[in-house]
Structures are given as C-alpha cells and as structure tokens.
Design a protein around this motif. Sequence first.
Motif, PDB file in Angstrom:
ATOM      1  N   LYS A   1     -10.730   5.065   4.998  1.00 37.67           N
ATOM      2  CA  LYS A   1     -10.015   5.879   4.013  1.00 37.67           C
ATOM      3  C   LYS A   1     -10.469   5.542   2.586  1.00 37.67           C
ATOM      4  O   LYS A   1     -11.159   4.553   2.329  1.00 37.67           O
TER       5      LYS A   1
ATOM      6  N   LEU B   1      -9.156  -5.533  -2.694  1.00 39.18           N
ATOM      7  CA  LEU B   1      -9.905  -4.457  -2.052  1.00 39.18           C
ATOM      8  C   LEU B   1     -11.405  -4.742  -1.998  1.00 39.18           C
ATOM      9  O   LEU B   1     -12.131  -4.137  -1.202  1.00 39.18           O
TER      10      LEU B   1
ATOM     11  N   LEU C   1      -6.090   1.652   5.705  1.00 39.82           N
ATOM     12  CA  LEU C   1      -7.270   1.745   4.848  1.00 39.82           C
ATOM     13  C   LEU C   1      -8.569   2.006   5.606  1.00 39.82           C
ATOM     14  O   LEU C   1      -9.557   2.416   5.009  1.00 39.82           O
TER      15      LEU C   1
ATOM     16  N   LEU D   1       0.844  -1.195   0.000  1.00 41.77           N
ATOM     17  CA  LEU D   1       0.000   0.000   0.000  1.00 41.77           C
ATOM     18  C   LEU D   1       0.879   1.245   0.000  1.00 41.77           C
ATOM     19  O   LEU D   1       1.809   1.363   0.813  1.00 41.77           O
TER      20      LEU D   1
ATOM     21  N   THR E   1     -12.802   0.356   4.136  1.00 44.82           N
ATOM     22  CA  THR E   1     -12.567   1.579   3.365  1.00 44.82           C
ATOM     23  C   THR E   1     -13.859   2.376   3.227  1.00 44.82           C
ATOM     24  O   THR E   1     -14.953   1.819   3.199  1.00 44.82           O
TER      25      THR E   1
ATOM     26  N   ALA F   1      -9.513   4.292  -0.970  1.00 43.24           N
ATOM     27  CA  ALA F   1      -8.482   3.467  -1.587  1.00 43.24           C
ATOM     28  C   ALA F   1      -8.573   3.528  -3.104  1.00 43.24           C
ATOM     29  O   ALA F   1      -9.617   3.889  -3.673  1.00 43.24           O
TER      30      ALA F   1
ATOM     31  N   TYR G   1     -11.543  -4.513   5.231  1.00 44.11           N
ATOM     32  CA  TYR G   1     -10.630  -3.367   5.209  1.00 44.11           C
ATOM     33  C   TYR G   1     -11.291  -2.087   5.700  1.00 44.11           C
ATOM     34  O   TYR G   1     -10.609  -1.163   6.137  1.00 44.11           O
TER      35      TYR G   1
END
Length: 312
Positions: free
Chosen positions: A189, A203, A186, A171, A210, A191, A208
Amino acid sequence: MRTVRARALVVAAALAAGLVGAGTSHGVPGVGTAAPAAAPQAPALEAAGDCSEQTPAPSSSLTGRKVQEIKNRGANGTLVVGVDQNSYNWGFRNPQSGQLEGFDILLSRAIAKAVLGDANRVTFRTVTTAKRIEAIRNGTVDMVVRTMTINCERRKDIAFSAPYFSTGQRLVVPKSDKSTTVAEALKGKRACAAQQSSSETELKKPGYGTSSVTIVENQLDCLVLMQLGKVDGTLTDSSLAAAQAAQDPAVRLVDENIIPAKIGIGLKQEDTDLTALVNQILLDYRANGGWQAAYDRWLAPSMGANSAPYLP
C-alpha cells in the motif's frame, strides 16, 4: 462527508503567516488556580527514551539566565512558543474565531502564566514538523510545544522537558480497510507520514512492504491525501491519529499501537534554567488539575474518558 472533507482541506490549506498574538485566557484550566487541599502528589519526572542524558530537576527559580531574559522583555514582552495549527484538538486554528486552540495551546498558556504572570503573554509561532528543531536552535522560539516525541537522536540537537504525555504510533486507514496490524495494512500500500517525524523514521525501516511512502510537511496533509485517494494509510502519533479520526468519520485507527513513546517540550540545550522551571510547571499543572481538565476538554471525546494510559 463532503463537509468534513472540505473542512480538513481548508485546515490543511490554512498555513498562515505563522505569528499569532496572545489571545484571551478564558477557559484555560489550571492557570491561576490554587492546588486543591487534597491534591495527589505528582510522580517524579524523568527523561524518556534510552538516552543517558537527564532532564534538569524541577525548580521554581525565576533567577536563571534564560528565564530572566524572557522576563526582561518588558511589560508587553511575551513567551514565544512554537506550536502547530493543523493538529485537531492539540494545536489548531478555530475557523470561527481564528484563534489557536487545543491541548498544547492550553499548556503553553499555563507556562506563560507561571513565567510572566499572565496566560495572555504568549506569542505563538506556527512551525512545521520538519522545522521544530531548527526553530529551537536558531532562537526563533523559546520552546516548542507541539506533540514532539522525545528520542535520543533529537537530544543530540535540543533539550527536552520531562514528558507530559504518553503516546505511540497508530496507522489511520479508510474504514473499508479491515486490517488489524500495521504490517498487514501497509503491505503493498501507499503510506504517508510527516517530514522528520518519528513516523517517517519508522516507515523507512524494512519489513512493511509498502509500495510507496509519501512524506509531507504536516500530518494533516496525509489525511487530505487519503481523502483524495492518493495514499492508503497515515502513520502518526496515536494522539494525532485519534484527532484525524475525529475529523473524518470515514477513517479509522488500526488496532495495533506500535513504538510506545513520550511527548515533551523542546528547548535549547543551554537553557537549563528554563527547562528546570518548565519541569516544575509540568508538576504543578498535573497537581492542580490543569492537565486533566485540558484532557477532558480536548482529548476525551476522541481518546476516551480514561486518561490514565496517557499520563507519563
């Protein structure tokens, strides 16, 4: 910083016509070079991944159907290779010369040298990450040499050579981000990843946290979006992540390396003779020092002098 950003923006915008004629072979390591007397024996090449399919055994035969098709293109005929033009140090267009350069470009020239006797007899067709498999299957290219991860899903559509590079997923984040793991960096956030890449697949997995995932044509587009403040992190192959950090000193790689993988050359499934020949060329490229010379020239500055972790 403004200069670095401008350079990346220019590179990302330079998706040109996609057809590049053969250039000079000067400085192509391992091409036309006799193997040293004490050259180490290259390790056996095996297929990567959990798939049951095996890549053809290495063969130096030039009599197969596909190889003969390439050789019969005439005195001006070339090997047609799908490559990238936006991956710094791997396949990128030199802004001064306009020529494609990098680790994958040198490997492509070595293959052309072995098949056609001339490292210049190669035509590069630039293909996006999302169009790699299509370009192979429809015959637009003879092969794709473009940091392509070997995996079982792709083996359903194309064949792979033996691996020529070991990699993983890293990353890329702004240096202000002090996260030590991918999940930490992540969470909550934005991505970014390239379309139909292993990173996109990763992903899409839950866990994760995100806030959003942006999918682009090429991984360098993610770096531009990071520079513009539109995404917070880019997941990509560790080799390409290192190249992004080399381009922009304002970003860094998160420490964690996930999903160990191997990079191979993509070919048509029915072109078993060409795949076997490429596997032999990869062995020779290792044995005659071409692989190491290409690593030292293009990758050592960003990935470290020790190439052992990246040998397949």
